[in-house]
Design an enzyme around this catalytic site. Structure first.
Site, PDB file in Angstrom:
ATOM      1  N   ASP A   3      -1.192 -35.049  21.376  1.00 15.89           N
ATOM      2  CA  ASP A   3      -1.402 -34.793  22.804  1.00 15.89           C
ATOM      3  C   ASP A   3      -0.603 -35.760  23.674  1.00 15.89           C
ATOM      4  O   ASP A   3      -0.411 -35.513  24.866  1.00 15.89           O
ATOM      5  CB  ASP A   3      -2.903 -34.844  23.140  1.00 15.89           C
ATOM      6  CG  ASP A   3      -3.558 -36.112  22.625  1.00 15.89           C
ATOM      7  OD1 ASP A   3      -3.262 -37.187  23.175  1.00 15.89           O
ATOM      8  OD2 ASP A   3      -4.345 -36.038  21.664  1.00 15.89           O
TER       9      ASP A   3
ATOM     10  N   ASP B 247      -4.356 -41.951  15.197  1.00 15.01           N
ATOM     11  CA  ASP B 247      -5.125 -41.128  16.138  1.00 15.01           C
ATOM     12  C   ASP B 247      -5.265 -39.742  15.528  1.00 15.01           C
ATOM     13  O   ASP B 247      -4.601 -38.795  15.932  1.00 15.01           O
ATOM     14  CB  ASP B 247      -4.371 -41.061  17.478  1.00 15.01           C
ATOM     15  CG  ASP B 247      -5.056 -40.102  18.442  1.00 15.01           C
ATOM     16  OD1 ASP B 247      -6.251 -39.827  18.257  1.00 15.01           O
ATOM     17  OD2 ASP B 247      -4.380 -39.620  19.365  1.00 15.01           O
TER      18      ASP B 247
END
Ligand code: SPD
Length: 369
Positions: free
Chosen positions: A153, A223
């Site tokens: 993202d 992440d």
């Protein structure tokens, strides 16, 4: 209180649509319930399987075995469901790896969901991205070379690029569609890809790390999504071994490590594995992120043998990094106080995670080997 409890009982309904007041006698169904019943889960599933009666619910996934629709609980958090009211579904698609959904929620802004699990919301993404990036990067002096695993993202990149000392940022994300969806719907996160220091590698992080030069990175930030589906390998020993190899002596890892309320066994396992591999120190920190299951998320912070790293007292404090603070987007969650506070652990966690208990004697730093 009594009013509320009474209304709750009134709302109990039987499968044939008649209400029950709890003592077996039938009574009229309140209009709020009738409205909710007007749309069946199956009809709404045509819109999206996780959205029922206008609410996204993280616990619901759908399998269509033998043409029967079966709703089942997510194995990461059985027996509970966190729901957000959906205003509008903005995108749904299926990549080679996972199902991708973006919806506008009524309270948390836009929400990104992968395989039925919330990855971020516009309102609280700051807490996760700022902590996972600055906990490691503020713990070492002048980080220069950073690897982000996952993070498609772009939010972690946005935070990493606040650090003026950094010269090179690699990111290895397996799913290009996540990047494309983020660029379209979450430009305030995907802005992270615009930094010229960022080098994007679309592929498998285990392979990328296996080929990475030994000692290349000052910091690695993992992440990932939860360890079901494409991220399964990212909580296993061989993966951590390749990270330790890719870090320089005294280099640091920050790894998303789930919820202390729900996943003490996973936390325990990850700490135990990391203590075998990271010969500097292994520490657990956490932060509040309301849209994640149980409202918190943990971070495992490890360092390799070499110059010691004092994770709890950041040597590279963000308050001294003028460029980090003057960045066009202000920090919303992270500062040095939040940094140190993140390592304070409740007694129940220390009791349940023996690796933390072992290290809680005053002679040793908490979590340190
Ligand atoms: N349970 C959800 C954990 C999600 C972690 N990754 C989030 C990606 C945000 N950049």
């Amino acid at each position: 209180m009594e009013d509320g409890a009474g209304r709750g009982l009134e709302c109990q309904k039987t499968m044939d649509g008649k209400g029950s007041n709890g003592n077996g006698s039938e009574k009229a169904i309140p209009s709020c319930c009738l409205k909710a019943m007007a749309s069946t889960p199956e009809a709404e599933a045509k819109c999206h399987s996780t959205v029922v009666s206008g609410w996204f619910s993280e616990s619901q996934s759908r399998s269509e075995k033998d043409c029967k629709k079966v709703y089942f609980n997510n194995p990461m958090w059985p027996g509970e469901a966190h729901s957000l009211k959906v205003e509008n579904i903005l995108y749904r698609g299926k990549s080679e790896y996972q199902e991708i959904l973006v919806f506008e929620s009524s309270i948390y802004g836009k929400v990104l969901v992968l395989d039925g699990i919330i990855q971020l919301s516009e309102k609280d993404e700051c807490a996760y991205q700022e902590m996972i990036a600055h906990l490691p990067l503020c713990s070492i002096s002048s980080p220069k070379t950073v690897l982000v695993v996952g993070g498609g993202d772009g939010g972690v990149l946005r935070e990493v690029s606040r650090h003026p000392s950094i010269e090179h940022i690699d990111i290895c994300e397996i799913d290009k569609m996540v990047i494309d969806v983020s660029k379209k719907f979450f430009p305030q996160l995907a802005v992270g890809f615009q930094d010229p220091r960022v080098h994007l590698h679309v592929g498998d992080a285990t392979e990328f790390l296996r080929l990475a030069p030994e000692g290349k990175y000052d910091a690695v930030i993992v992440d990932s999504s939860d360890p079901v589906g494409p991220a399964q390998e990212l909580v296993e020993k061989p993966f951590f071994e390749t990270i330790a190899r890719a870090l320089r002596p005294g280099g640091v890892l920050c790894n998303m490590t789930e919820s202390m309320w729900l996943h003490t066994h996973l936390i325990q396992d990850m700490i135990s594995v990391c203590r075998q591999i990271f010969k500097g120190s292994v520490n657990y920190a956490w932060a509040s992120v309301p849209t994640y299951p149980s409202g918190v998320i943990g971070f495992l912070l490890c360092s390799t043998a070499g110059p010691p790293v004092d994770f709890k007292n950041p040597v590279n404090s963000i308050e001294k990094l003028e460029r980090a603070l003057k960045h066009k987007r202000e920090l919303k969650f992270y500062n040095s106080e939040m940094h140190s506070a993140a390592f304070a652990l409740p007694p129940f966690l220390r009791r349940e995670v023996s690796a933390l208990r072992e290290s809680s004697t005053p002679a040793r730093q908490i979590g340190e080997k």
